[in-house]
Write a protein that holds these residues in place. Structure first.
Motif, short mmCIF file in Angstrom:
data_model
loop_
_atom_site.label_atom_id
_atom_site.label_comp_id
_atom_site.label_asym_id
_atom_site.label_seq_id
_atom_site.Cartn_x
_atom_site.Cartn_y
_atom_site.Cartn_z
N TYR A 95 0.84 -1.20 0.00
CA TYR A 95 0.00 0.00 0.00
C TYR A 95 0.88 1.26 0.00
O TYR A 95 0.65 2.18 -0.78
N ARG A 105 1.46 6.94 -6.51
CA ARG A 105 0.35 7.82 -6.93
C ARG A 105 0.63 9.27 -6.58
O ARG A 105 0.37 10.17 -7.38
N MET A 106 1.18 9.49 -5.37
CA MET A 106 1.51 10.85 -4.96
C MET A 106 2.54 11.47 -5.89
O MET A 106 2.42 12.62 -6.32
N TRP A 140 -8.15 16.73 -15.88
CA TRP A 140 -7.98 15.37 -16.37
C TRP A 140 -9.17 14.79 -17.11
O TRP A 140 -9.05 14.11 -18.10
N PHE A 141 -10.36 15.07 -16.54
CA PHE A 141 -11.52 14.41 -17.11
C PHE A 141 -12.22 15.24 -18.18
O PHE A 141 -13.11 14.78 -18.85
N LEU A 184 -6.17 7.82 -13.94
CA LEU A 184 -6.57 9.19 -13.63
C LEU A 184 -7.59 9.23 -12.49
O LEU A 184 -7.54 10.09 -11.62
N GLN A 185 -8.50 8.25 -12.51
CA GLN A 185 -9.47 8.15 -11.40
C GLN A 185 -8.73 7.97 -10.08
O GLN A 185 -9.00 8.64 -9.09
N MET A 186 -7.77 7.04 -10.08
CA MET A 186 -7.00 6.76 -8.87
C MET A 186 -6.27 8.01 -8.41
O MET A 186 -6.27 8.36 -7.23
N LEU A 187 -5.65 8.70 -9.36
CA LEU A 187 -4.86 9.88 -9.00
C LEU A 187 -5.76 11.00 -8.47
O LEU A 187 -5.37 11.74 -7.56
N SER A 188 -6.96 11.10 -9.03
CA SER A 188 -7.83 12.20 -8.59
C SER A 188 -8.29 11.98 -7.15
O SER A 188 -8.59 12.93 -6.45
N HIS A 189 -8.36 10.72 -6.71
CA HIS A 189 -8.74 10.44 -5.32
C HIS A 189 -7.54 10.42 -4.38
O HIS A 189 -7.70 10.26 -3.17
N THR A 190 -6.35 10.49 -4.94
CA THR A 190 -5.14 10.33 -4.12
C THR A 190 -4.88 11.57 -3.27
O THR A 190 -4.94 12.69 -3.76
N GLN A 191 -4.60 11.33 -2.02
CA GLN A 191 -4.28 12.41 -1.09
C GLN A 191 -3.07 12.05 -0.27
O GLN A 191 -2.79 10.88 -0.05
N ALA A 192 -2.37 13.09 0.22
CA ALA A 192 -1.18 12.84 1.03
C ALA A 192 -1.54 12.00 2.25
O ALA A 192 -0.84 11.05 2.61
N GLU A 193 -2.65 12.37 2.89
CA GLU A 193 -3.08 11.61 4.06
C GLU A 193 -4.26 10.75 3.66
O GLU A 193 -5.34 11.26 3.39
N GLU A 194 -4.08 9.47 3.60
CA GLU A 194 -5.22 8.59 3.38
C GLU A 194 -5.03 7.32 4.20
O GLU A 194 -3.94 7.07 4.70
N LEU A 195 -6.10 6.57 4.33
CA LEU A 195 -5.99 5.34 5.11
C LEU A 195 -5.48 4.20 4.24
O LEU A 195 -5.88 4.09 3.08
N SER A 196 -4.66 3.36 4.80
CA SER A 196 -4.31 2.12 4.10
C SER A 196 -5.45 1.13 4.32
O SER A 196 -6.32 1.36 5.17
N LEU A 224 -11.55 5.02 -3.18
CA LEU A 224 -10.29 4.73 -3.86
C LEU A 224 -10.06 3.24 -4.07
O LEU A 224 -9.44 2.83 -5.03
#
Ligand code: ZN
Lengths: 201, 75
Positions: free
Chosen positions: A173, A180-181, A197-198, B12-24, B58
């Protein structure tokens, strides 16, 4: 903690006789709930569900200390049962697929691959975005990150990627999150924000 | 390496939901029981459980398990 949850914990910590009765009751409850969850999967046998319940009960006994009472005990136990079932189903589903296969499958076999000449319908904006994505992948990701990200993109569960890379789910993970970041930041640096993007088709 | 249009869209979907702080997935699973009870009760989510929703947006695999969990907990 609710009285019911407390009573489960006490009994599961209790002497053999008491514990065995609690385990039987919990096993029955989990069987019933798994049957509900998988009603639309008649291919799953009773033997499979029994195995899942047994595996779940062992996990629960080993992690009683981590139950903090933030939910009902039965709910907590059910989340473990469902996760155990899906882990097992995914393990079976991906059993014969190697990491190399899953990474290459999605890319070289697909005739719709976007090489620059082969995609006449794309706007030039979209093409530039795709070029930027390739550049980000090439320049900002390590080989390990690329592999994990591509495997995830092609649907392989993180647990299964971990199994094939002598890793664990959390480490994979972290690898894909970092990938991704990096990609997102790299695209933003090149002037592409997620709002664009979209809209670029 | 070549990405298919479908993969590009998914990425792109994955990247748009990506944040520095997220839960694993593991952190998500630790809080899932509490979250699903709040979800089913219809009461509003406390701040601490918001990140769960982000993870569900995500992560397809956790989403799949969540749908099964809802069925398991049906009356
Ligand atoms: Zn997840």
């Amino acid at each position: 903690m609710t009285p019911t949850s407390q009573s489960w914990i006490q009994q599961l910590h209790g002497e053999d006789g008491v514990r065995d009765i609690a385990l039987t009751d919990l096993g029955n409850l989990l069987t019933e709930r798994l049957q509900k969850a998988f009603r639309s999967r008649p291919d799953l046998t009773t033997a499979f569900l029994d195995d899942i319940v047994q595996e779940t009960l062992i996990k629960i006994l080993n992690s009683l200390g981590s139950f903090e009472g933030r939910s009902a005990f039965e709910t907590w136990a059910t989340t473990i049962a469902i996760h155990t079932a899906y882990s097992e189903l995914r393990k079976k589903k991906w059993k014969d697929v190697s990491l190399e296969q899953v990474i290459s499958d999605g890319s070289h076999t697909d005739h719709l691959s976007i090489d620059k000449e082969g995609a006449p319908n794309l706007s030039s904006d979209r093409r530039e975005l795709i070029d930027a994505m390739y550049q980000a992948i090439r320049e900002t990701l390590t080989e390990k990150q690329r592999t994990a990200m591509m495997a995830e993109l092609n649907g392989m569960p993180l647990e299964e990627i971990a199994r094939r890379t002598d890793s664990n789910r959390n480490a994979v993970y972290k690898l894909t999150h970092d990938a991704r970041m990096r990609m997102k930041q790299s695209l933003e640096k090149m002037g592409y924000t997620s709002e664009d993007w979209f809209s670029m088709k | 390496m070549t990405l298919t249009p479908k993969q590009i869209e998914a990425l792109l979907q994955m990247l748009s939901h990506t944040q520095a702080e997220e839960l694993s997935c593991d952190e998500y699973l630790d809080r899932l029981a509490e979250y699903v009870e709040t979800y089913l009760s219809g009461s509003s989510l406390p701040e601490g459980l918001r990140a769960i929703e982000g993870h569900l947006d995500l992560c397809n695999h956790c989403q799949e398990e969540f749908q099964a969990l809802l069925k398991a907990l049906e009356d």
